[in-house]
Enzyme design. Structure first.
Site, PDB file in Angstrom:
ATOM      1  CD  GLN A  68      -3.039  -0.978   0.247  1.00  0.00           C
ATOM      2  OE1 GLN A  68      -3.319   0.151  -0.416  1.00  0.00           O
ATOM      3  NE2 GLN A  68      -3.782  -1.934  -0.074  1.00  0.00           N
ATOM      4  CB  CYS A 113     -16.218  -9.659   2.588  1.00  0.00           C
ATOM      5  SG  CYS A 113     -17.755 -10.284   2.067  1.00  0.00           S
TER       6      CYS A 113
HETATM    7  N1  PLP Z   1      -0.644  -6.799   1.084  1.00  0.00           N
HETATM    8  C1  PLP Z   1      -1.412  -5.734   1.428  1.00  0.00           C
HETATM    9  C2  PLP Z   1      -1.131  -4.621   2.559  1.00  0.00           C
HETATM   10  C3  PLP Z   1      -2.471  -5.633   0.514  1.00  0.00           C
HETATM   11  O1  PLP Z   1      -3.341  -4.613   0.909  1.00  0.00           O
HETATM   12  C4  PLP Z   1      -2.930  -6.564  -0.530  1.00  0.00           C
HETATM   13  C5  PLP Z   1      -4.365  -6.721  -1.004  1.00  0.00           C
HETATM   14  O2  PLP Z   1      -5.210  -6.202  -0.632  1.00  0.00           O
HETATM   15  C6  PLP Z   1      -1.783  -7.552  -0.477  1.00  0.00           C
HETATM   16  C7  PLP Z   1      -0.972  -7.839   0.272  1.00  0.00           C
HETATM   17  C8  PLP Z   1      -2.203  -8.858  -1.382  1.00  0.00           C
HETATM   18  O3  PLP Z   1      -1.971  -8.147  -2.796  1.00  0.00           O
HETATM   19  P1  PLP Z   1      -2.081  -8.861  -4.056  1.00  0.00           P
HETATM   20  O4  PLP Z   1      -3.429  -8.550  -4.669  1.00  0.00           O
HETATM   21  O5  PLP Z   1      -0.999  -8.423  -4.926  1.00  0.00           O
HETATM   22  O6  PLP Z   1      -1.738 -10.312  -3.948  1.00  0.00           O
END
Ligand code: PLP
Length: 375
Positions: A175, A323
């Site tokens: 993020q 969810c």
């Molecule tokens: N880490 C964080 C902090 C996330 O917000 C997300 C997705 O929401 C992920 C990991 C997973 O990412 P990806 O969709 O690229 O697998």
């Protein structure tokens, strides 16, 4: 429809779209092929790896392309489970995304200890310092910015603490990247990133590793990524990711986020005026400029109705709960912050992208006022 759910996924930005289309037209080859079409594909992929490494301030051979942060999390813990002393405990922040928690649990099981956080949603540094003094930890995992609250985490201090104690540090910067400068993140031993939260395409991400010695791949069956991750690389995704990142880094350098942060602040101020019982989660600490997690007052009913009603009025936002299969579960992040299940059930997450305007935040506020008046 006004889309304000960028922390779930952000719309593809123009630079990323153009780079993706150019890539499929101009570089159709497989980077592993020996002919010139393959070599051309390999050359642009390696240039993209260099560009990402330069932005993070690390070396290109420390970057492994993956399909996203979830794969990177699984890959890093798969690797580390084979190299960390089995007697050592594994410290994982209670604020982590489920992909980090679940993969760490899969590989480390009962050795996992959760790092608590402050009521503001920041990992408890004093706790980590104290536990590291016991000299029986093998790994610390803590994200750079939280996906639910937007609260920024002290990743640099944690990296320094871990380095001083010879403990591996894993940072999920999914993020953070593309919203705040990525410079310096490459100093983390292991770094997870993904393209689709900040305007890049879905299905592409990376794992940054400390250097040679990464000998335990999760995916086998090909020599790609120097034997560290088998499977043909997603070249359009890679080129599109790096183009999106270049666009975002230029905006960060030009401090364009200041105006965007101002829209979020104005929204929160106005919201508290019309709904004085609302709470802004993490507002007394540093947050991502794009995220606002709001706990709505009791009379506002459950968050499901807010999300559904806002959807009907043309706004896509998110709840504060995980969810799965249509079942709402209390957010582990809000739980770790000491927020009761009742309050957590009334949380709404609004997260903008670089492209959202102040007008869209103002219209969202009007829609929320309209919903609260209708009861
Ligand atoms: N880490 C964080 C902090 C996330 O917000 C997300 C997705 O929401 C992920 C990991 C997973 O990412 P990806 O969709 O690229 O697998």
């Amino acid at each position: 429809m006004t889309y304000l759910d960028a922390n779930a996924t952000a719309p593809l930005c123009e630079a990323a779209r153009k780079a993706w289309l150019d890539a499929v037209d101009q570089f159709p080859g497989n980077p592993s092929s020996l002919h010139r079409i393959g070599s051309r594909a390999d050359a642009v992929m390696e240039r993209a790896r260099e560009d990402l490494a330069t932005m993070l301030k690390c070396h290109a051979d420390q970057i492994i392309w993956t399909s996203g942060a979830t794969e990177s999390a699984n890959l890093v813990f798969h690797h580390l489970s084979a190299v960390i002393d089995p007697e050592r405990q594994i410290l994982v922040s209670a604020l982590e995304h489920p992909c980090v928690v679940a993969s760490a649990r899969r590989y480390f099981g009962s050795r996992l200890q959760f790092i608590p956080c402050t009521p503001h949603g920041v990992v408890d540094l004093a706790w980590v310092e104290k536990v590291l003094e016991q000299k029986n930890s093998g790994l610390v995992a803590s994200m750079a910015a939280n996906n639910e609250t937007g609260v920024l985490q002290p990743w640099l201090t944690l990296q320094q603490l871990c380095q001083a104690k010879g403990v591996a540090f894993v940072c999920d910067a999914t993020q953070w990247i593309g919203r705040n400068s990525g410079a310096g993140l490459g100093g983390c031993d292991y770094l997870l990133g993904s393209a689709h939260k900040m305007g890049g395409p879905k299905g592409i991400g990376f794992l940054k590793i400390p250097g040679p010695g990464f000998t335990n791949p999760l995916q086998v069956g090909g020599p790609q990524e120097s034997g560290r991750r088998a499977g043909t690389e997603n070249l359009p995704g890679i080129l599109s990711f790096v183009a999106a990142l270049a666009d975002r880094e230029a905006r960060i350098a030009a401090e364009e986020w200041r105006a965007l942060s101002g829209h979020r602040e104005a929204f929160e101020r106005a919201l508290l005026e019309v709904l004085p019982d609302a709470e802004i989660v993490g507002c007394s600490t540093n947050r991502l400029w794009n995220t606002s997690m709001v706990i709505l007052p009791e009379l506002a009913d459950c968050q499901q109705r807010w999300v559904v009603k806002l959807d009907r009025l043309g706004f896509a936002v998110s709840t504060g709960s995980a969810c799965s299969s249509g079942q709402e579960k209390t957010s582990s992040v809000l739980q770790a912050m000491g927020i009761s299940p009742d309050r957590a059930s009334r949380a709404l997450r609004i997260s903008s992208s670089w492209e959202n305007s102040g007008e869209e935040w103002r219209q969202l506020l009007q829609a929320m006022v309209q919903i609260s008046r209708a009861g």
